[in-house]
Design a protein around this motif. Sequence first.
Motif, PDB file in Angstrom:
ATOM      1  N   ILE A  43       0.848  -1.191   0.000  1.00  0.00           N
ATOM      2  CA  ILE A  43       0.000   0.000   0.000  1.00  0.00           C
ATOM      3  C   ILE A  43       0.885   1.242   0.000  1.00  0.00           C
ATOM      4  O   ILE A  43       1.777   1.368   0.839  1.00  0.00           O
ATOM      5  CB  ILE A  43      -0.934  -0.002   1.221  1.00  0.00           C
ATOM      6  N   TYR A  44       0.613   2.131  -0.936  1.00  0.00           N
ATOM      7  CA  TYR A  44       1.369   3.377  -1.060  1.00  0.00           C
ATOM      8  C   TYR A  44       0.465   4.557  -0.749  1.00  0.00           C
ATOM      9  O   TYR A  44      -0.719   4.550  -1.060  1.00  0.00           O
ATOM     10  CB  TYR A  44       1.907   3.548  -2.485  1.00  0.00           C
ATOM     11  N   SER A  45       1.060   5.606  -0.168  1.00  0.00           N
ATOM     12  CA  SER A  45       0.373   6.872   0.041  1.00  0.00           C
ATOM     13  C   SER A  45       0.936   7.867  -0.961  1.00  0.00           C
ATOM     14  O   SER A  45       2.141   8.065  -1.027  1.00  0.00           O
ATOM     15  CB  SER A  45       0.621   7.376   1.464  1.00  0.00           C
ATOM     16  N   THR A 102      -4.365  -8.171  -7.911  1.00  0.00           N
ATOM     17  CA  THR A 102      -3.791  -6.860  -7.625  1.00  0.00           C
ATOM     18  C   THR A 102      -2.959  -6.980  -6.363  1.00  0.00           C
ATOM     19  O   THR A 102      -3.447  -7.445  -5.334  1.00  0.00           O
ATOM     20  CB  THR A 102      -4.905  -5.817  -7.405  1.00  0.00           C
ATOM     21  N   SER A 103      -1.699  -6.566  -6.442  1.00  0.00           N
ATOM     22  CA  SER A 103      -0.834  -6.649  -5.268  1.00  0.00           C
ATOM     23  C   SER A 103      -0.356  -5.275  -4.810  1.00  0.00           C
ATOM     24  O   SER A 103       0.388  -5.173  -3.851  1.00  0.00           O
ATOM     25  CB  SER A 103       0.367  -7.545  -5.554  1.00  0.00           C
ATOM     26  N   ILE A 104      -0.789  -4.212  -5.509  1.00  0.00           N
ATOM     27  CA  ILE A 104      -0.396  -2.849  -5.155  1.00  0.00           C
ATOM     28  C   ILE A 104      -1.651  -1.990  -5.059  1.00  0.00           C
ATOM     29  O   ILE A 104      -2.523  -2.046  -5.925  1.00  0.00           O
ATOM     30  CB  ILE A 104       0.573  -2.251  -6.191  1.00  0.00           C
ATOM     31  N   LEU A 105      -1.727  -1.210  -3.983  1.00  0.00           N
ATOM     32  CA  LEU A 105      -2.839  -0.284  -3.783  1.00  0.00           C
ATOM     33  C   LEU A 105      -2.243   1.092  -3.513  1.00  0.00           C
ATOM     34  O   LEU A 105      -1.341   1.227  -2.690  1.00  0.00           O
ATOM     35  CB  LEU A 105      -3.700  -0.731  -2.595  1.00  0.00           C
ATOM     36  N   ILE A 106      -2.752   2.099  -4.205  1.00  0.00           N
ATOM     37  CA  ILE A 106      -2.259   3.466  -4.039  1.00  0.00           C
ATOM     38  C   ILE A 106      -3.418   4.332  -3.547  1.00  0.00           C
ATOM     39  O   ILE A 106      -4.457   4.423  -4.194  1.00  0.00           O
ATOM     40  CB  ILE A 106      -1.697   4.023  -5.357  1.00  0.00           C
ATOM     41  N   PHE A 107      -3.217   4.977  -2.379  1.00  0.00           N
ATOM     42  CA  PHE A 107      -4.167   5.961  -1.878  1.00  0.00           C
ATOM     43  C   PHE A 107      -3.779   7.312  -2.435  1.00  0.00           C
ATOM     44  O   PHE A 107      -2.731   7.852  -2.102  1.00  0.00           O
ATOM     45  CB  PHE A 107      -4.165   5.997  -0.340  1.00  0.00           C
ATOM     46  N   ASN A 108      -4.625   7.878  -3.306  1.00  0.00           N
ATOM     47  CA  ASN A 108      -4.404   9.205  -3.878  1.00  0.00           C
ATOM     48  C   ASN A 108      -5.146  10.288  -3.121  1.00  0.00           C
ATOM     49  O   ASN A 108      -4.835  11.466  -3.242  1.00  0.00           O
ATOM     50  CB  ASN A 108      -4.811   9.252  -5.346  1.00  0.00           C
TER      51      ASN A 108
END
Length: 110
Positions: A43-45, A102-108
Amino acid sequence: MKRNLSVIFFVLAIISLLIVAGCAPSQPPVPTNIPPQTCSLTIYSQCWDCYGYVWVNGISTGKYLDFNGMVQVTVPCGVVSVELRDEYGWISHPEIVQTPQTSILIFNDF
C-alpha cells in the motif's frame, strides 16, 4: 434338508456381505477448519492527507502508513476492503481490492 442348506448358505452370504461392507475403508474426513489463503498487498500513500493505520476488512493490521510512504501487509486472498484510520479518529474511504490479481494499492486521496 437340501433346501435348508441352501437357505443357510444364502443367509451366511448376506451376513458376509454386510460384514465386508461395514469393514470397508471409509472416505477420509473433510477438514472443516481450513485456514484462508493469504496474499501480500503493498500500500502506497500518494498524498499529504493519506496516512494512518491500515485496516483490512474492518480489522486493524497494526501497520501505520505515513504520508508519501509505503507498507506491506498480509491479507486474505480474494476481495478485500482497505481503509486508513488516523490517530484523530478520521476514517478514509474504503478501497476495494481483488488479491492476488492486484498486489499494489495506491491511496491518492483520503
